[in-house]
Every structure is written in C-alpha cells, then in structure tokens.
Design a protein around this motif. Structure first.
Motif, PDB file in Angstrom:
ATOM      1  N   ASP A 298     -21.164 -22.487   3.537  1.00 52.29           N
ATOM      2  CA  ASP A 298     -21.494 -23.823   4.025  1.00 52.29           C
ATOM      3  C   ASP A 298     -20.210 -24.588   4.363  1.00 52.29           C
ATOM      4  O   ASP A 298     -19.738 -25.440   3.615  1.00 52.29           O
ATOM      5  N   TRP A 299     -19.660 -24.259   5.519  1.00 53.13           N
ATOM      6  CA  TRP A 299     -18.396 -24.857   5.943  1.00 53.13           C
ATOM      7  C   TRP A 299     -18.513 -26.367   6.119  1.00 53.13           C
ATOM      8  O   TRP A 299     -17.575 -27.108   5.833  1.00 53.13           O
ATOM      9  N   SER A 300     -19.635 -26.829   6.616  1.00 53.18           N
ATOM     10  CA  SER A 300     -19.793 -28.266   6.850  1.00 53.18           C
ATOM     11  C   SER A 300     -19.619 -29.056   5.560  1.00 53.18           C
ATOM     12  O   SER A 300     -18.878 -30.045   5.515  1.00 53.18           O
ATOM     13  N   THR A 301     -20.266 -28.610   4.506  1.00 50.77           N
ATOM     14  CA  THR A 301     -20.152 -29.310   3.220  1.00 50.77           C
ATOM     15  C   THR A 301     -18.725 -29.249   2.688  1.00 50.77           C
ATOM     16  O   THR A 301     -18.192 -30.241   2.185  1.00 50.77           O
ATOM     17  N   GLU A 302     -18.068 -28.091   2.830  1.00 51.44           N
ATOM     18  CA  GLU A 302     -16.696 -27.941   2.343  1.00 51.44           C
ATOM     19  C   GLU A 302     -15.718 -28.835   3.093  1.00 51.44           C
ATOM     20  O   GLU A 302     -14.888 -29.524   2.493  1.00 51.44           O
ATOM     21  N   VAL A 303     -15.818 -28.817   4.428  1.00 50.71           N
ATOM     22  CA  VAL A 303     -14.887 -29.616   5.229  1.00 50.71           C
ATOM     23  C   VAL A 303     -15.164 -31.101   5.031  1.00 50.71           C
ATOM     24  O   VAL A 303     -14.232 -31.918   4.944  1.00 50.71           O
ATOM     25  N   LEU A 304     -16.431 -31.480   4.925  1.00 52.69           N
ATOM     26  CA  LEU A 304     -16.763 -32.891   4.709  1.00 52.69           C
ATOM     27  C   LEU A 304     -16.214 -33.369   3.371  1.00 52.69           C
ATOM     28  O   LEU A 304     -15.699 -34.485   3.257  1.00 52.69           O
ATOM     29  N   SER A 305     -16.295 -32.519   2.360  1.00 54.03           N
ATOM     30  CA  SER A 305     -15.746 -32.874   1.055  1.00 54.03           C
ATOM     31  C   SER A 305     -14.237 -33.079   1.127  1.00 54.03           C
ATOM     32  O   SER A 305     -13.690 -34.046   0.582  1.00 54.03           O
ATOM     33  N   ALA A 306     -13.537 -32.179   1.833  1.00 46.78           N
ATOM     34  CA  ALA A 306     -12.077 -32.307   1.996  1.00 46.78           C
ATOM     35  C   ALA A 306     -11.732 -33.553   2.799  1.00 46.78           C
ATOM     36  O   ALA A 306     -10.766 -34.260   2.489  1.00 46.78           O
ATOM     37  N   PHE A 307     -12.525 -33.828   3.829  1.00 45.12           N
ATOM     38  CA  PHE A 307     -12.294 -35.002   4.674  1.00 45.12           C
ATOM     39  C   PHE A 307     -12.470 -36.285   3.866  1.00 45.12           C
ATOM     40  O   PHE A 307     -11.663 -37.213   3.966  1.00 45.12           O
TER      41      PHE A 307
ATOM     42  N   ALA B  19     -12.106 -36.600   0.660  1.00 45.03           N
ATOM     43  CA  ALA B  19     -10.995 -36.686  -0.291  1.00 45.03           C
ATOM     44  C   ALA B  19      -9.761 -37.275   0.383  1.00 45.03           C
ATOM     45  O   ALA B  19      -9.035 -38.088  -0.217  1.00 45.03           O
ATOM     46  N   LEU B  20      -9.513 -36.877   1.641  1.00 47.92           N
ATOM     47  CA  LEU B  20      -8.389 -37.418   2.395  1.00 47.92           C
ATOM     48  C   LEU B  20      -8.580 -38.912   2.645  1.00 47.92           C
ATOM     49  O   LEU B  20      -7.643 -39.704   2.527  1.00 47.92           O
ATOM     50  N   GLN B  21      -9.819 -39.287   2.975  1.00 47.65           N
ATOM     51  CA  GLN B  21     -10.122 -40.700   3.172  1.00 47.65           C
ATOM     52  C   GLN B  21      -9.897 -41.501   1.890  1.00 47.65           C
ATOM     53  O   GLN B  21      -9.369 -42.623   1.934  1.00 47.65           O
ATOM     54  N   GLU B  22     -10.283 -40.924   0.756  1.00 43.76           N
ATOM     55  CA  GLU B  22     -10.101 -41.611  -0.518  1.00 43.76           C
ATOM     56  C   GLU B  22      -8.624 -41.830  -0.822  1.00 43.76           C
ATOM     57  O   GLU B  22      -8.233 -42.866  -1.365  1.00 43.76           O
ATOM     58  N   GLN B  23      -7.784 -40.846  -0.456  1.00 45.41           N
ATOM     59  CA  GLN B  23      -6.344 -41.001  -0.649  1.00 45.41           C
ATOM     60  C   GLN B  23      -5.816 -42.159   0.196  1.00 45.41           C
ATOM     61  O   GLN B  23      -4.990 -42.959  -0.257  1.00 45.41           O
ATOM     62  N   GLN B  24      -6.295 -42.252   1.423  1.00 44.99           N
ATOM     63  CA  GLN B  24      -5.864 -43.333   2.303  1.00 44.99           C
ATOM     64  C   GLN B  24      -6.330 -44.686   1.772  1.00 44.99           C
ATOM     65  O   GLN B  24      -5.590 -45.675   1.821  1.00 44.99           O
ATOM     66  N   GLU B  25      -7.550 -44.720   1.257  1.00 44.96           N
ATOM     67  CA  GLU B  25      -8.068 -45.969   0.694  1.00 44.96           C
ATOM     68  C   GLU B  25      -7.286 -46.367  -0.558  1.00 44.96           C
ATOM     69  O   GLU B  25      -7.026 -47.557  -0.785  1.00 44.96           O
ATOM     70  N   ALA B  26      -6.900 -45.372  -1.353  1.00 40.07           N
ATOM     71  CA  ALA B  26      -6.110 -45.659  -2.550  1.00 40.07           C
ATOM     72  C   ALA B  26      -4.747 -46.227  -2.173  1.00 40.07           C
ATOM     73  O   ALA B  26      -4.244 -47.158  -2.828  1.00 40.07           O
ATOM     74  N   ALA B  27      -4.153 -45.682  -1.104  1.00 40.25           N
ATOM     75  CA  ALA B  27      -2.857 -46.205  -0.630  1.00 40.25           C
ATOM     76  C   ALA B  27      -3.007 -47.646  -0.166  1.00 40.25           C
ATOM     77  O   ALA B  27      -2.130 -48.489  -0.407  1.00 40.25           O
ATOM     78  N   GLN B  28      -4.123 -47.953   0.506  1.00 37.75           N
ATOM     79  CA  GLN B  28      -4.370 -49.311   0.960  1.00 37.75           C
ATOM     80  C   GLN B  28      -4.555 -50.256  -0.225  1.00 37.75           C
ATOM     81  O   GLN B  28      -4.085 -51.397  -0.217  1.00 37.75           O
ATOM     82  N   LYS B  29      -5.226 -49.784  -1.270  1.00 33.73           N
ATOM     83  CA  LYS B  29      -5.431 -50.614  -2.454  1.00 33.73           C
ATOM     84  C   LYS B  29      -4.101 -50.954  -3.129  1.00 33.73           C
ATOM     85  O   LYS B  29      -3.918 -52.052  -3.652  1.00 33.73           O
TER      86      LYS B  29
END
Length: 601
Positions: free
Chosen positions: A377-386, A388-398
């Motif tokens: 299930d590549w879609s679920t795997e890539v979406l999860s990684a994506f 996680a990357l978004q969360e890192q960016q949001e954490a940097a903004q915080k």
C-alpha cells in the motif's frame, strides 16, 4: 501531405491505447479512487507504457473541484520540472549534429553569461548547467512571479554569491536550465519553445502539448490547478512561468507524454524513426552527480540504495533495476514521469493538486505489478511520510512563533518604514503606508500587508494563496532611520534589501537670470577635511564641481537657496551673503550632517 502524416500519427497513437487494463493492473482503478480520497486529489491521469505499447491511459476525478467535467487521458496538465528532460533532449540533438558538446564552456554559446565567481564563469560547461552543480542556491524568486524576462534573469544571476563550491555537491537550480534553453536558441537561431515544438512535439505527435499557459486557451480539455489553502482544497489560477520555460513550462496530457516515454525507452527511436542517438539517451540516463538523501528526494525515490542525477533525470535503484525519473511541481499541479528501461516499462502521472506526492505511490504500485512484487500500500506509506514532513515544518513554524516577544512596539512611526529597498539580485522591495498599515510589494506574486510581530519585525501576509507568512525585519542606522530589510521566502536564503534614497521632487524653481547666477560663482573650500567645490555658470546654468564626482546642476528655489538636481530629497546648497557677495555655502544632505565651506578670496 503534412496533414495526412499528422492524422496517421494520431490514429497510430490512439490505436496503441489499451481499451482495458491488462492483467498486472487489475484492481488499479479501485486503488487510485481510494488513494485520491485519502490525498484529497480532485483529478489525475495515468499512462503506462510496456514494451512500446500504451497499456493504460486514463483519467480519474474531475478537472475542477465543484464541477462535473471528468479528467480523461487527453486532459492537459502542467508537467513542471519534468520539462527539464525535454531541454536536455534538445541539447542532445545538437550534440548528435556536432553543433555543440556537453563539455563546451557555456560562454562559448552565451558570450555575455556571467556568474559571481570569474573562475566558475570560465569553467562552467553545458553539462554543468543541466546536472545541478553550479554551486548556486535555487534563487527561484528571481523568476517566480517576477516581471523579469529570460535575458534579465540571466543578467542578474551574476550577482548571486555561491552557496558552496563549484561541482562539490548537488544543488537543484532552475536558472541554469534557463541558460541551457538559451543555448539551444543561440545555437539554432530559434527559440527554445519553437525548437521543442518542431523537433520533439511534432515528430512524436504531441499536437496538444505546449510550452506556455498562454496556449491553453486553444484547448477545451484543460485541468484546473488546485491547492490546499487554510486546510481546504480549492482552485487557484494557473502560474505563467514563460520566463524560465526551459526549466518547467510544458503542459501536456498522459497520452502524449506516453509517446515521450516510448522515445526514451526506445533509446531514441520512435515508430521506426531515430530522433536521438542511443548514445545520447545513455548519456542522459548516466549518473553525473550524487545526491544526499534529503527528505524531498526520499519521497520520490523509495527504498533506494543510491540516488544520483543524470542530464535532466533523477536516477536510483529499485528491486535491482535502475529507475529513471523526474517529478514536476508548479502552482496547483504535480507530475511524475518514471521508467525502468531494462523492463521497457514507463509511467506518467499528472495531478491537479500542489504537493500531491500520490504520483510517487502510483508509480511504485505499477512497478510492483510488472515486477511481480508483493502488493504494497504505497499510497498509505507515502502519505504517512508526507504528513511527517509537514509536521516537521509546522514544528519549525511553532518555534518561530514561540520566539515572538509580546508587548513590544515599533521603534518608528509606520510612515518612517516606508520607502524603496533594493537587492542587486532580486530587485526592489517597496514598503508603503496605507490606512495606518504597512504594505509590502516584492514582485507581482508577493504583495501583502505587514502586521507588527515584535520590535522592528513585521509579519507579511501575502495575498498569493500559496505565499507562506513571512517575517520582514527592519534595521535602523545611526540616525534612527530604517536602512535595510531582511526577508526570507521559500526557495532562497535570507535576502537583504538596502534602502534606496528617494529622488527629490522638483522644487518650484525661481526665475534667475544668467547675470544674477554669476554672483553665486566662486571657489568654496575647507582645509580640514580638504574639500573644494567650484561653482560657475556653464550654458546658462549654475554648476558645482567636486573633484572625483559628477558635475551637479544647482536649481534656484529661493533668493539664496539651490536644490541639487538629481540628488535625494533634502539635498540643497544654502548661501550666506555679505554685502551682496557670497560669504560661504552650506551643503544640506537630508538627514545627514550639513557641511559649511567658506569662499576662498
């Protein structure tokens, strides 16, 4: 004859589209439909080429959210940076014809091309331009949403300081691809756009494909860009990137992009006709630079043991095979073109949503199907990684928000920050005061209100829906004036804009005859510091000469007061008179210190 040839070619293209999914792709439709819901994708199209045949070419979803018109296999999308391989193919055709070499100095074909470092200017080759090793950061705001044309962008790149040593590391760089496209134009006498249309689109039957959004009005089958704005997917305008076209401006559909795949997988042959030498294809698919395993590349190159870049193509391994691929992204659109050459297998996925890495998941789903790998299930795997990357960016903004110091006020009244600030690479940043608020305009794409953040820092809220909130920090000089601005935007390191002195508005001149002017002539000097100003009447105007400086014209604005023509606001010469003769002059320099010089006997 030409029309008949094109018609036959279109028939051949249409007949090569499989009417139904073949065995390896059973269940693919259902998988795509579910994945689109998970990713909130309005519409996409997929084509698969296997053994020189199109085994799938199909659209899913809608062209525009809220409207029922479906995407089909001939719906046009932007392919973004997947255009880069077309530029390297154009160069390869010229290499095949002996009109240039990959290792020619770029300046051999672009004599005026110049970079910040003279050594790099001299040594930079055509190959260097297209494998991202110039040593320069992306500097995308030099072209994105700017009013600069292709020539002006290349002129300004000479002021961009290198971020790392030449050829020392991979650094993705769109403007070098613009230079490569301009080399195509210089060598052939035709624009990059015309060359791509005549030498690639035409022989491949890519009649609907184009190199500019301005051509989209000729089609009635065009997808609409979408982006997630404030957490909600919505339509956004097309982005015109004609000024950097060789790096990413092509628009196409999956049926026509499948012909491009057939050319690549056929090692330069298409329907019995050779368009590129097999050597040229191999050179473009050969590693040129090693990539660091950064998060954005890992989203494209899953399970890779090595990641490299060729000439317009990313290269990596998957299940023991070499994958040749390139993604593309521009406002509201995402694309991926990928191949496993030894399997004669290629996939293109075009999506009408920004940042939709679903294309990577679908490509690997197809690869697995033809390689006989277990279902994953590549879609679920890539979406999860994506995510996680978004969360890192949001954490940097915080973290930025947590560093905000509350309860502070600006050092100056808002109108005092207003003015024109300039960066030699990126141009002007204009700050104006309107209705009690500051407004910033960096380029047509970045206009926004400034809200106070803390001290002399403000937050820009750009009107461009894709423009992230940005901190704009003012620096004050010794006279407590705003003298420079620091601005950080995606795609560039922090930019510093220095204040440009505003030109003085022409003061109301008073009538003064040449005879009256002559009484103001003379030599005015100081011994410490040694300064001498010679004032005389030349051509009916009062002129001031300062050694080592241009000659200034003094415009009378009062009986003994003169404005310095062309100088910033507040620059005047004021005479002190005694018995009708000049005793001294005082040079007023706006907010700067005034200088009084007595007349020499």
């Amino acid at each position: 004859m030409i029309r008949l040839t094109v018609l036959l070619l279109l028939v051949l293209m249409s007949s090569s589209v499989a009417p139904a999914q073949e065995a390896p792709l059973r269940g693919f439709d259902e998988y795509v439909t579910k994945a689109m819901r998970d990713w909130e994708v309005p519409g996409l199209a997929v084509a698969v080429v296997k053994d020189d045949k199109i085994v799938l070419a199909k659209g899913y979803g809608v062209r525009k959210l809220g409207e029922p018109t479906p995407v089909d296999e001939r719906t046009l999308f932007a392919i973004g940076s997947a255009s880069k391989a077309f530029t390297t193919a154009a160069l390869a055709m010229l290499v095949d014809e002996g009109k240039l070499s990959w290792d020619d100095p770029a300046t051999k074909h672009l004599p005026g091309f110049q970079l910040f470092d003279p050594y790099v200017t001299r040594e930079l080759t055509v190959r260097d331009l297209v494998c991202h090793r110039s040593g320069l950061e992306r500097a995308d705001l030099l072209w994105y949403g700017s009013a600069y044309d292709r020539q002006e962008i290349l002129r300004r790149i000479r002021y961009l300081k290198p971020s790392w040593s030449f050829r020392s590391k991979f650094g993705y760089q769109n403007i070098m691809y613009l230079a490569a496209g301009q080399i195509v134009a210089a060598v052939t006498g035709r624009s990059w756009d015309d060359f791509i249309r005549e030498r690639i689109f035409a022989p491949l039957g890519m009649s609907a494909s184009n190199t500019s959004v301005t051509a989209l009005s000729a089609s009635n089958n065009v997808s609409t860009p979408h982006a997630k704005v404030d957490g909600k997917v919505q339509p956004i305008p097309w982005r015109n990137i004609d000024n950097v076209a060789p790096a990413g401006s092509i628009n196409s559909n999956v049926v026509e992009m499948a012909q491009w795949l057939r050319l690549q997988l056929g090692e330069g042959m298409y329907q019995g006709r050779r368009l590129l030498s097999s050597g040229a294809i191999k050179e473009m698919h050969r590693p040129q630079m090693i990539l660091d395993p950064e998060p954005q590349w890992l989203l494209f190159m899953r399970d890779a043991h090595f990641m490299t870049y060729g000439l317009g193509w990313f290269l990596h391994d998957y299940r023991g095979r070499k994958v040749v691929q390139h993604g593309g992204a521009i406002d509201g659109m995402s694309a991926l073109v990928a191949m496993i050459p030894e399997e004669k297998l290629g996939v293109v996925v075009l999506i009408n949503l920004s940042g939709a890495y679903l294309h990577s998941a679908l490509v690997y789903r197809v690869f697995d199907a033809y390689l006989g790998a277990p279902a994953r299930d590549w879609s679920t795997e890539v979406l999860s990684a994506f995510k996680a990357l978004q969360e890192q960016q949001e954490a940097a903004q915080k973290k930025i928000e947590q560093a905000r110091v509350m309860g502070t006020t600006p050092s100056l009244a808002l109108p005092k920050y207003a003015g024109t600030y300039e960066n030699e690479v990126y141009g002007q940043l204009k700050i104006t005061e309107q209705n009690g608020k500051l407004l910033a305009q960096f380029s047509p794409a970045f206009i926004g209100e400034l809200e106070h953040w803390h001290y002399d820092t403000f937050q820009a809220k750009w009107r461009n829906p894709l423009g992230s909130k940005t901190l704009v920090s003012f620096t004050l000089n010794e006279q407590a004036e705003a003298s420079q601005v620091r601005l950080g935007l995606p795609g560039v390191s922090e930019m510093i804009f220095r204040r440009v002195a505003e030109k003085a508005p022409p003061a109301a001149a008073v009538a003064m005859s040449e005879a009256e002017m002559k009484k103001f002539a003379g030599v005015f000097a100081l011994s410490a510091p040694p300064i001498e100003v010679i004032i005389e009447v030349i051509g009916g105007k009062l002129k001031a000469t300062v050694p080592g400086q241009p000659v200034y014209t003094l415009v009378p604005v009062g009986p003994t007061r003169f404005q310095i023509e062309g100088a910033p606001a507040g620059f005047f010469v004021q005479y002190e008179m005694a018995d009708g003769q000049p005793k001294s002059i005082t040079i007023e320099q706006g907010a700067g210190p005034s200088l009084t010089l007595p007349r020499k006997p």
